[in-house]
Every structure is written in C-alpha cells, then in structure tokens.
Design a protein around this motif. Structure first.
Motif, PDB file in Angstrom:
ATOM      1  N   GLU A  94       0.796  -1.233   0.000  1.00  0.00           N
ATOM      2  CA  GLU A  94       0.000   0.000   0.000  1.00  0.00           C
ATOM      3  C   GLU A  94       0.825   1.278   0.000  1.00  0.00           C
ATOM      4  O   GLU A  94       0.328   2.352  -0.381  1.00  0.00           O
ATOM      5  CB  GLU A  94      -0.943   0.006   1.216  1.00  0.00           C
ATOM      6  CG  GLU A  94      -0.245   0.104   2.572  1.00  0.00           C
ATOM      7  CD  GLU A  94       0.315  -1.193   3.069  1.00  0.00           C
ATOM      8  OE1 GLU A  94       0.914  -1.203   4.164  1.00  0.00           O
ATOM      9  OE2 GLU A  94       0.169  -2.216   2.357  1.00  0.00           O
ATOM     10  N   PHE A  95       2.099   1.226   0.376  1.00  0.00           N
ATOM     11  CA  PHE A  95       2.897   2.446   0.476  1.00  0.00           C
ATOM     12  C   PHE A  95       3.743   2.689  -0.788  1.00  0.00           C
ATOM     13  O   PHE A  95       4.564   3.603  -0.813  1.00  0.00           O
ATOM     14  CB  PHE A  95       3.818   2.374   1.695  1.00  0.00           C
ATOM     15  CG  PHE A  95       4.733   1.186   1.705  1.00  0.00           C
ATOM     16  CD1 PHE A  95       5.959   1.207   1.057  1.00  0.00           C
ATOM     17  CD2 PHE A  95       4.358   0.028   2.380  1.00  0.00           C
ATOM     18  CE1 PHE A  95       6.789   0.114   1.084  1.00  0.00           C
ATOM     19  CE2 PHE A  95       5.192  -1.072   2.412  1.00  0.00           C
ATOM     20  CZ  PHE A  95       6.413  -1.037   1.755  1.00  0.00           C
ATOM     21  N   TYR A  96       3.554   1.911  -1.828  1.00  0.00           N
ATOM     22  CA  TYR A  96       4.361   2.037  -3.051  1.00  0.00           C
ATOM     23  C   TYR A  96       4.219   3.427  -3.657  1.00  0.00           C
ATOM     24  O   TYR A  96       3.112   3.958  -3.803  1.00  0.00           O
ATOM     25  CB  TYR A  96       3.940   0.973  -4.059  1.00  0.00           C
ATOM     26  CG  TYR A  96       4.600   1.111  -5.419  1.00  0.00           C
ATOM     27  CD1 TYR A  96       5.956   0.863  -5.576  1.00  0.00           C
ATOM     28  CD2 TYR A  96       3.851   1.498  -6.533  1.00  0.00           C
ATOM     29  CE1 TYR A  96       6.554   0.992  -6.820  1.00  0.00           C
ATOM     30  CE2 TYR A  96       4.441   1.613  -7.775  1.00  0.00           C
ATOM     31  CZ  TYR A  96       5.800   1.371  -7.910  1.00  0.00           C
ATOM     32  OH  TYR A  96       6.390   1.500  -9.139  1.00  0.00           O
ATOM     33  N   ASP A  97       5.362   4.034  -3.997  1.00  0.00           N
ATOM     34  CA  ASP A  97       5.394   5.354  -4.624  1.00  0.00           C
ATOM     35  C   ASP A  97       5.785   5.186  -6.095  1.00  0.00           C
ATOM     36  O   ASP A  97       6.944   4.937  -6.409  1.00  0.00           O
ATOM     37  CB  ASP A  97       6.411   6.246  -3.906  1.00  0.00           C
ATOM     38  CG  ASP A  97       6.455   7.651  -4.481  1.00  0.00           C
ATOM     39  OD1 ASP A  97       5.724   7.927  -5.467  1.00  0.00           O
ATOM     40  OD2 ASP A  97       7.240   8.471  -3.967  1.00  0.00           O
ATOM     41  N   PRO A  98       4.839   5.313  -7.023  1.00  0.00           N
ATOM     42  CA  PRO A  98       5.166   5.098  -8.451  1.00  0.00           C
ATOM     43  C   PRO A  98       6.047   6.186  -9.048  1.00  0.00           C
ATOM     44  O   PRO A  98       6.604   6.009 -10.132  1.00  0.00           O
ATOM     45  CB  PRO A  98       3.784   5.062  -9.120  1.00  0.00           C
ATOM     46  CG  PRO A  98       2.914   5.881  -8.229  1.00  0.00           C
ATOM     47  CD  PRO A  98       3.416   5.644  -6.833  1.00  0.00           C
ATOM     48  N   PHE A  99       6.163   7.310  -8.374  1.00  0.00           N
ATOM     49  CA  PHE A  99       6.936   8.425  -8.936  1.00  0.00           C
ATOM     50  C   PHE A  99       8.382   8.442  -8.454  1.00  0.00           C
ATOM     51  O   PHE A  99       9.160   9.297  -8.865  1.00  0.00           O
ATOM     52  CB  PHE A  99       6.260   9.751  -8.571  1.00  0.00           C
ATOM     53  CG  PHE A  99       4.835   9.842  -9.034  1.00  0.00           C
ATOM     54  CD1 PHE A  99       4.534  10.023 -10.379  1.00  0.00           C
ATOM     55  CD2 PHE A  99       3.786   9.709  -8.128  1.00  0.00           C
ATOM     56  CE1 PHE A  99       3.213  10.093 -10.805  1.00  0.00           C
ATOM     57  CE2 PHE A  99       2.471   9.777  -8.545  1.00  0.00           C
ATOM     58  CZ  PHE A  99       2.184   9.975  -9.891  1.00  0.00           C
ATOM     59  N   LEU A 100       8.764   7.530  -7.603  1.00  0.00           N
ATOM     60  CA  LEU A 100      10.138   7.477  -7.113  1.00  0.00           C
ATOM     61  C   LEU A 100      11.073   7.048  -8.237  1.00  0.00           C
ATOM     62  O   LEU A 100      10.719   6.218  -9.076  1.00  0.00           O
ATOM     63  CB  LEU A 100      10.234   6.484  -5.945  1.00  0.00           C
ATOM     64  CG  LEU A 100      11.554   6.460  -5.181  1.00  0.00           C
ATOM     65  CD1 LEU A 100      11.775   7.785  -4.460  1.00  0.00           C
ATOM     66  CD2 LEU A 100      11.579   5.295  -4.187  1.00  0.00           C
ATOM     67  N   SER A 101      12.264   7.606  -8.246  1.00  0.00           N
ATOM     68  CA  SER A 101      13.252   7.267  -9.266  1.00  0.00           C
ATOM     69  C   SER A 101      13.539   5.768  -9.267  1.00  0.00           C
ATOM     70  O   SER A 101      13.549   5.118  -8.223  1.00  0.00           O
ATOM     71  CB  SER A 101      14.550   8.038  -9.024  1.00  0.00           C
ATOM     72  OG  SER A 101      15.579   7.569  -9.886  1.00  0.00           O
ATOM     73  N   LYS A 102      13.796   5.209 -10.451  1.00  0.00           N
ATOM     74  CA  LYS A 102      14.149   3.788 -10.585  1.00  0.00           C
ATOM     75  C   LYS A 102      15.641   3.598 -10.844  1.00  0.00           C
ATOM     76  O   LYS A 102      16.083   2.478 -11.078  1.00  0.00           O
ATOM     77  CB  LYS A 102      13.360   3.164 -11.756  1.00  0.00           C
ATOM     78  CG  LYS A 102      11.847   3.320 -11.666  1.00  0.00           C
ATOM     79  CD  LYS A 102      11.268   2.634 -10.448  1.00  0.00           C
ATOM     80  CE  LYS A 102       9.753   2.612 -10.493  1.00  0.00           C
ATOM     81  NZ  LYS A 102       9.151   3.951 -10.430  1.00  0.00           N
ATOM     82  N   ASP A 103      16.418   4.678 -10.767  1.00  0.00           N
ATOM     83  CA  ASP A 103      17.844   4.631 -11.096  1.00  0.00           C
ATOM     84  C   ASP A 103      18.676   4.589  -9.812  1.00  0.00           C
ATOM     85  O   ASP A 103      18.872   5.598  -9.146  1.00  0.00           O
ATOM     86  CB  ASP A 103      18.230   5.836 -11.944  1.00  0.00           C
ATOM     87  CG  ASP A 103      19.634   5.738 -12.509  1.00  0.00           C
ATOM     88  OD1 ASP A 103      20.352   4.786 -12.151  1.00  0.00           O
ATOM     89  OD2 ASP A 103      20.013   6.611 -13.322  1.00  0.00           O
ATOM     90  N   SER A 104      19.193   3.378  -9.479  1.00  0.00           N
ATOM     91  CA  SER A 104      19.973   3.237  -8.247  1.00  0.00           C
ATOM     92  C   SER A 104      21.387   3.797  -8.392  1.00  0.00           C
ATOM     93  O   SER A 104      22.079   3.999  -7.385  1.00  0.00           O
ATOM     94  CB  SER A 104      20.053   1.761  -7.849  1.00  0.00           C
ATOM     95  OG  SER A 104      20.708   1.010  -8.854  1.00  0.00           O
ATOM     96  N   SER A 105      21.831   4.077  -9.596  1.00  0.00           N
ATOM     97  CA  SER A 105      23.198   4.593  -9.792  1.00  0.00           C
ATOM     98  C   SER A 105      23.348   6.029  -9.302  1.00  0.00           C
ATOM     99  O   SER A 105      24.470   6.535  -9.179  1.00  0.00           O
ATOM    100  CB  SER A 105      23.587   4.510 -11.271  1.00  0.00           C
ATOM    101  OG  SER A 105      22.758   5.349 -12.064  1.00  0.00           O
TER     102      SER A 105
END
Length: 811
Positions: free
Chosen positions: A74-85
């Motif tokens: 339920e706390f998933y943020d779809p707008f968070l960056s997906k780039d771990s670098s």
C-alpha cells in the motif's frame, strides 16, 4: 522447482518433427496469417495474438494481467526514481513533524518521518539518522522502497551508503521485478543485491491472496544471479502442503536458470501411468542440458534428455530416450507384436551444423530407434505413432553467388511394426549434387541441375545414377506482364550392380495390357530436350466491397511445356514416385519426384487468378482457376500405373479470404473430367474468439486416400477458464481418428491443464483396405495433467506443445 525459458538463439525443443500430416494436404490458409499487417495484442498489450491461419503458434509468456491492478504494497510510490546509480551523488531529503539534533550530525526525527535519496524512500513513526555514517534506526510502521523491492516492518536499522538493512517484526516484502512477495519474521539486506528472509513465505500471487506459497526456514535472494534459494522449504496450495525439500532454487526474473521444470502426469494404454520431472542445467550462455527421469508403470524407469549448444562455428542438439530394461511384453496387447520384454529400448536424434570455412558447412541429422515398436509403445500422440520412417543424413554443403553443392548420404529406418523393412527407401550412399544459375546479359540465365547417387537396398536392384539437367532461361518482364522461356536438356545414365537381371519392371499400356520385362542392360540411359514458355499479364483496378475500397487484380497466365516421349521401362525406380496432382503442378515440368522418370509432354496450362488487396497491401481475397490441356497421350508411367490419353488434367479451383481480423477461410477443389470424379477437396475456416479463443472447422478429401472432418476449438468461458476440444473423424474408416477434450485455468499466479485424448494407434491415414489377416489399428487413451506456478520461470509443457500442434491457432 523452476521452469526455464528456452535457450535463446538455439534450435527449438523438439525430439520428433512430424511434418507428413501437414504436408499431405497443404492449404493456403497456412500462409494467410503471414500477411497480417498488425496482429492484435492481448488484453494487457504484453503479448501478440497468433495471426489467423498460423499452423503452430508460439507459446504464451507468463502474463500477470489477471492479477489485482496496482497490486503493490500500500505504500508504493510510483513516482520514485528507478535509477539506483544516482545514490552516491544524490542529496538526502528529510521530512518530520519534529527534528532534534544536538550536534548537526545525529538527528532524532518523530512524527510522519520521511526520507528520500535517489531510488530510496523510508517512512516511519520515529527515526534516528547519522549524517556522517548514513546509519539509521527507524521504528513504528516502517516502510522502505527502492528500485526493485518494497519492505515494511515494525523496526528497521541500516546504512544507506552500504545498502544494508535489518528488519524485524511483521516483515513484509515485495520484489517489483518478479511479482514475488511474502512475509518474514526477520529480513536482512547484505548489500544492494543480496537479501535474506528468515521464517519466511514467498509467492507470486496477489498480496494477501496466496493460492500457493513457499514456506521456508530462510530464503536468500540474489539479484546478481537472479536466483532465490529456500532452505527447509514446503510448498502448499490453498494452505495444504504437498511438497517438501531441504533446498529449493527458484528464479527472480525470466533469465534462464538451472532447476526443476514442472512435473508431468499422463496415462496411456501402451505404457501405463507416466510421471516425469525434468531438470534444467543452465551450464553456460551458449549451451545447456535438460535431463528428464521418467517412470512408466508398465515399462519401468527411463531417462531422457536434450543437450543444446551454440558456438561461433557450430550449433546443434542431441536428444535421447533410454529404457534399460522393458518390463512389459507387447504381445499382451497385440499377439502379433514383437516381444520387447527384458530388452533395452532407446531413441535418439543428433542434429548439427558446423561452418567449416566461408561458403561451406557440414550438416548432420541422425535419428535412430532401438526397434520398430518404439514409437508405437512410447508415442503419446497420433503424430508420433503414425511415423513410419526415421530419416538420417550427413552432408557437406557449399554455396556461392551462383552455385550450390552437396556431398554426403542419407538413409531411413522403418519404425512401423505392421510393415517389413522392405518399405524402407533406398539408401543413397554416397550422394552428390551440383547446381548453378549464372546470369548473363540483361534477361538471361544459364544453369545446371545435377545429381550423382549410389543406391543400396537388400532384395532389390542396386546401382548408381548420374542425372544432368543443363538449361538456358530468360525472364522478360514489365510492370504488367512477364514472359519466361526456358530450354533444357536432360541426360540420365545408370550403372547397375551385378545381379540386376534377377529383377524386372512392368508397364501398363493405353489398352490396359501389362508387360513384365526383366532388366537386360547394365548401363541404360535416357536423354531428351525440355522446352517451356511461361507468360502472364497483370491487370488491376479499384473495386469496392462492403463499403471498403480494394485494389483488384486479374492475372491470366499460360504455360506451355514440351518434352518428347522416351521409353523408360528399362530404367530402375530408385527414388521416384508419381506425385499426387495439386495446384502447383499446373506449372511443373515433371509429374514425378526423382530422376528415374521424366514425363512426356505437349501441354498447355491456362490459369487465371484474381486478388483483393487492401490499402496496406494485405491480400484479403484470392481466387484461382486453371487446367492443363494435353495434346499427346501421357505414356510415361511408374509400374502399376496405366498410361492415359486424357485431353486435360483435373480442373483446379482455389479460394481464400481474410476479409477481417476475425475470420479466415480457404478451399481447394480438384475435379477430374476424364473420370468425372472429385480428386481432392479441402475446406478450412477459422474464427477468432476474443483474444485467446479460436474455432476451426476443416474438411479433407483425397480420392481413394482419405475423407476426414475436423473441428477444434479453444473456447473462453471467462477470463480465467477456457475449454479445449478437437475431434477428427474418418468417413472411410467410419471411426474417430482423434478426440481431445480438456479444461484450462489461468489465474494471477497459477496455470492448470487437464486434457484427455483418445486416438488410434498405428494410423497412417490410409485404412480403406487392409491386407488379409491384418488387424485394424486399435485405440489408446491418454490423460494429461499439468500444473504451473507462474513467475517460477517460463516453460512450455508437454500438454501445451501437443495442443499447439493439434489445434490450429492454439496459444
């Protein structure tokens, strides 16, 4: 347990390629699908629907469209960056209701704590953070997210620089790349790619709705290898445990991984109950191995396998099945059968292609069985049990811009228990071919087709043959016309082995008198010129149908062929047969396969074709009508076939259409005006039902050979359930050739198939008359069950492969 996707760029997984049933009555519908401009997509757009008319469709990949939409924690943020670098250079942003920091290094945050850095986001009620060491201690409703996973717990301590985490209390986790999720008493992240969950569960089902799950003492995940390892693991379904293992490996993505494939259950009358469970070895990116232990309740234990390899200069596969000791006596089923009890049974196939140097390669295809009964006993479908001959060959091949060549040999093995080995074709050892086609000037080509063979067969005339076919042709053409003249000369000579006088041939004249003549010449030959002229016109116009504009073509075509008569009764029949008349023979220079016979001809073919093309160039309708007119008797025949003096060939009519993306239809009709009988009739229609359903009906008739009806369907009851059915009935035999009925279920995380099949044994498509004393083929029943846990790897099981072959358009 882990199903494994096929090895990329390697040959498909297949042990027996049975093409005879498809080639017997070819239909334009098989090719119509290739002209679809834009195949439709599935409900979620992740997979392409098999084009209409496609004979065998590709297997469907795992599809999670049936899962709950937005099924993340339920706390998933779809707008968070997906780039771990970006972690090393990104700033850390902190929000909280209250912040205390006595030294501007250690921060105590309370109330709606939130921190974000690059792809990392942390929520908690209370948190302590050290800005120098990046250590943190979060307590109360802790939610953590990064690019590939979500974790929630009561208490989490960790270090953001090192990507280490220790979570305790009501731990929940979700792997965003694999749809995997579960719970644990304790979760630990060792670095950005490795984690461990203690006293944990794992499933790819919807969160909180686990149809199946793995319960383990600990589960280790490694994103580097794409593997999950469960220790002391128990698998359960609907809460009922059904499998325990101290060690279980499963995939975290769709990359190839070593591990168990899905088990397979089946029952047949010839082998009894069968259980098999394959194990896949992902040995290297360019080679792999699958071993499949099998157990047959009637026959005993068997080991089968497939090895595949792909190197820069060579690629190939090796398939095998080996039963060290057959426990069953076939004579209990068929009194006239061979007794194989106590013997070793095997089947193997080796295929290889090796590039030796530029333009030259070695191709190998060797397939052998231990005995004639093998496919009858262990084949589980009509395609396997109807196979009568196994083909083996080795050839050195070469080719250039204007030439091609082969040197090698081939042979066959009889695997029909109802026939003697006399049905085996001649061995061609050695065999060599050389072909060339050299363009010169603007329109012309000069070429040669040649073949040299040595033929071997016990209790038959043997020898060698040289066939030379030089020619000159031209291709004059414009936008709306073409003229293609061709002048050729065919020379064929033989050298028969000693003992040829012990054999004879026969010829049946126009009057019906049959003359049997012994071979008297050790070096017979034949030579004759062959002249043809192919010409046609292409007209087009704009036409309207059903409110849609099309381009309609009208394509008349004439083909004249002349070949003088040569008496060929003194030539042996090594690899030549009279081919069944079909549409393509309207424009063929010879009605015989092989070089032992060349027909005489003074013929004119007249044909006309019309097509409807849409704006995208897709052929929506095609119709053809044609016939050959004979100006001389057809004197060259094979033994047992009477010479004829017909004025014309069969009339050929063809029609195919695909006026929309839901329907396709094709039909072919051949009528003989000399016997006033229908020689061939086919009709096929296919209707697409939604995105994953299909309905097929076909009728096949060949004079004195077969008459069959076939109806098959994949009928979606709901988005999750569908019915499977196929029924083939032979009018000549007055019996069902094959019947298939089954049901399939596909949910968010599980697939299930139950299929029952009833089929004749030993069927070869011709049972209209049986030799005296021969028993008609019996029937056998197979019941197959497969269960697949989605997300545990992509794998197309035995049931799917059989249904794709039985049902046109099954996917």
């Amino acid at each position: 347990m882990k199903p494994t996707p096929p090895l990329r760029h390697l040959p498909p997984r297949r042990l027996l390629a049975i093409a005879a049933s498809a080639a017997l009555l070819s239909s334009p519908a098989v090719y119509a699908g290739s002209q679809n401009k834009k195949p439709k997509a599935s409900l979620d757009g992740s997979e392409v629907v098999c084009p209409l008319g496609t004979f065998i469709c590709a297997p469907r990949p795992d599809n999670f469209a049936l899962c709950r939409p937005n099924g993340q924690l339920e706390f998933y943020d779809p707008f968070l960056s997906k780039d771990s670098s970006l972690r090393q250079t990104a700033k850390t942003y902190v929000w909280a209701d209250h912040v205390q920091s006595p030294d501007q290094t250690i921060y105590h945050l309370t109330g709606h704590v939130k921190t974000i850095r690059a792809d990392q986001e942390l929520h908690a009620d209370v948190a302590d953070y050290n800005s120098d060491t990046s250590d943190y201690d979060a307590r109360g409703n802790v939610h953590y997210q990064e690019y590939n996973q979500l974790v929630s717990a009561d208490h989490v301590v960790g270090n953001t620089d090192n990507s280490t985490t220790l979570a305790t209390g009501n731990v929940r986790f979700q792997m965003l790349d694999s749809h995997g999720n579960g719970t644990a008493v304790r979760g630990q992240q060792f670095d950005a790619n490795r984690s461990r969950y203690s006293v944990a569960t794992y499933s790819t089902c919807d969160i909180g709705r686990h149809i199946w799950e793995i319960r383990a003492k600990k589960i280790d995940t490694d994103q580097n290898t794409g593997r999950g390892i469960a220790h002391d693991a128990t698998m359960s379904m609907y809460g009922v445990p059904f499998f325990y293992t101290p060690y279980m490996s499963f995939p975290l993505n769709n990359d190839r991984q070593s591990g168990f494939l899905y088990p397979y259950f089946e029952h047949t009358g010839e082998a009894g109950y069968q259980f098999r469970i394959p194990y896949y070895f992902n040995l290297a990116p360019n080679y792999d191995l699958t071993l499949t232990p099998r157990y047959y309740s009637l026959r005993g234990s068997m080991l089968s396998g497939e090895a595949r390899y792909l190197f820069p200069q060579t690629k190939g596969t090796f398939d095998f099945e080996f039963l060290p000791n057959d426990l069953y006596n076939d004579q209990k089923i068929t009194p006239t059968s061979f007794d194989t009890q106590g013997t070793q049974r095997y089947l193997f196939r080796f295929t290889n292609s090796t590039t030796l140097w530029k333009g030259w390669w070695l191709s190998t295809d060797i397939m052998r069985a231990s005995d004639q009964n093998y496919l009858h006993d262990f084949g589980d479908d009509i395609f396997n049990i109807s196979t009568a001959l196994l083909y083996s060959s080795i050839y050195l091949n070469g080719s250039g811009n204007w030439w091609s060549a082969q040197v090698g040999g081939d042979m066959w093995q009889n695997v029909d228990p109802a026939e003697s080995n006399a049905v085996e074709p001649y061995k061609r050892l050695p065999r060599a071919t050389f072909n060339m086609d050299i363009p010169f000037w603007r329109w012309y080509d000069i070429g040669l087709t040649s073949e040299a063979d040595s033929f071997h067969k016990s209790e038959a005339v043997e020898g060698s043959r040289l066939d030379l076919y030089p020619y000159i042709d031209a291709d004059f053409q414009g936008p709306w016309w073409f003229i293609r003249p061709k002048v050729a000369y065919r020379y064929t000579t033989y050298s028969l082995d000693s003992g040829y006088r012990n054999y004879s041939t026969s010829y049946t004249s126009l009057s019906g008198v049959t003359t049997i003549t012994p071979f008297t010449d050790a070096n017979p030959s034949r030579s004759l010129p062959i002249v043809s002229l192919d010409q046609g016109l292409i007209f087009d116009r704009v036409a309207s149908m059903f409110g849609t504009d099309y381009t309609q073509t009208l394509e008349p075509r004439l083909y004249y062929l002349y070949a003088p008569y040569r008496n060929q009764t003194n030539l042996p029949l090594f690899d030549t047969n009279l081919m069944a008349f079909d549409d393509w023979m309207l424009f063929a220079p010879n009605q015989f396969s092989g070089a032992d016979r060349q027909m005489n001809a003074n013929n004119l073919t007249a044909a006309v074709t019309t097509r409807l093309l849409d704006d995208g160039g897709v052929e929506r309708l095609s119709a053809t009508f044609g016939q050959i007119r004979y100006f001389t008797p057809q004197l060259v025949q094979t033994p047992g076939t009477q010479a004829t003096d017909w004025s014309g060939s069969d009339y050929v009519a063809e029609l195919s259409s695909q006026l929309n993306d839901q329907w396709t239809m094709s039909t072919e009709y051949l009528w003989n005006p000399n016997t006033r009988k229908t020689e061939l009739g086919t009709f096929t229609v296919q209707r697409r039902l939604g995105f994953d359903g299909v309905l097929n009906f076909s009728y096949r008739f060949r004079q004195n050979l077969l008459e069959q009806y076939d109806i098959s369907a994949v009928y979606p009851l709901t988005a999750r359930w569908r019915l499977i059915g196929d029924w083939t009935y032979s009018v000549m035999d007055k019996r069902t050739v094959e019947a298939v009925a089954g049901v399939q279920y596909e949910g968010c995380c599980v697939k299930m198939s139950v299929v029952a099949r009833r089929y004749v044994t030993g069927y070869d498509g011709v049972i209209s008359t049986l030799p005296a004393g021969q028993i008609a083929p019996g029937s056998d029943t197979a019941v197959m069950f497969e269960l697949e846990f989605k997300g545990m790897g992509a794998f197309s099981g035995q049931t799917d492969s059989i249904l794709r072959r039985d049902i046109l358009g099954y996917q």
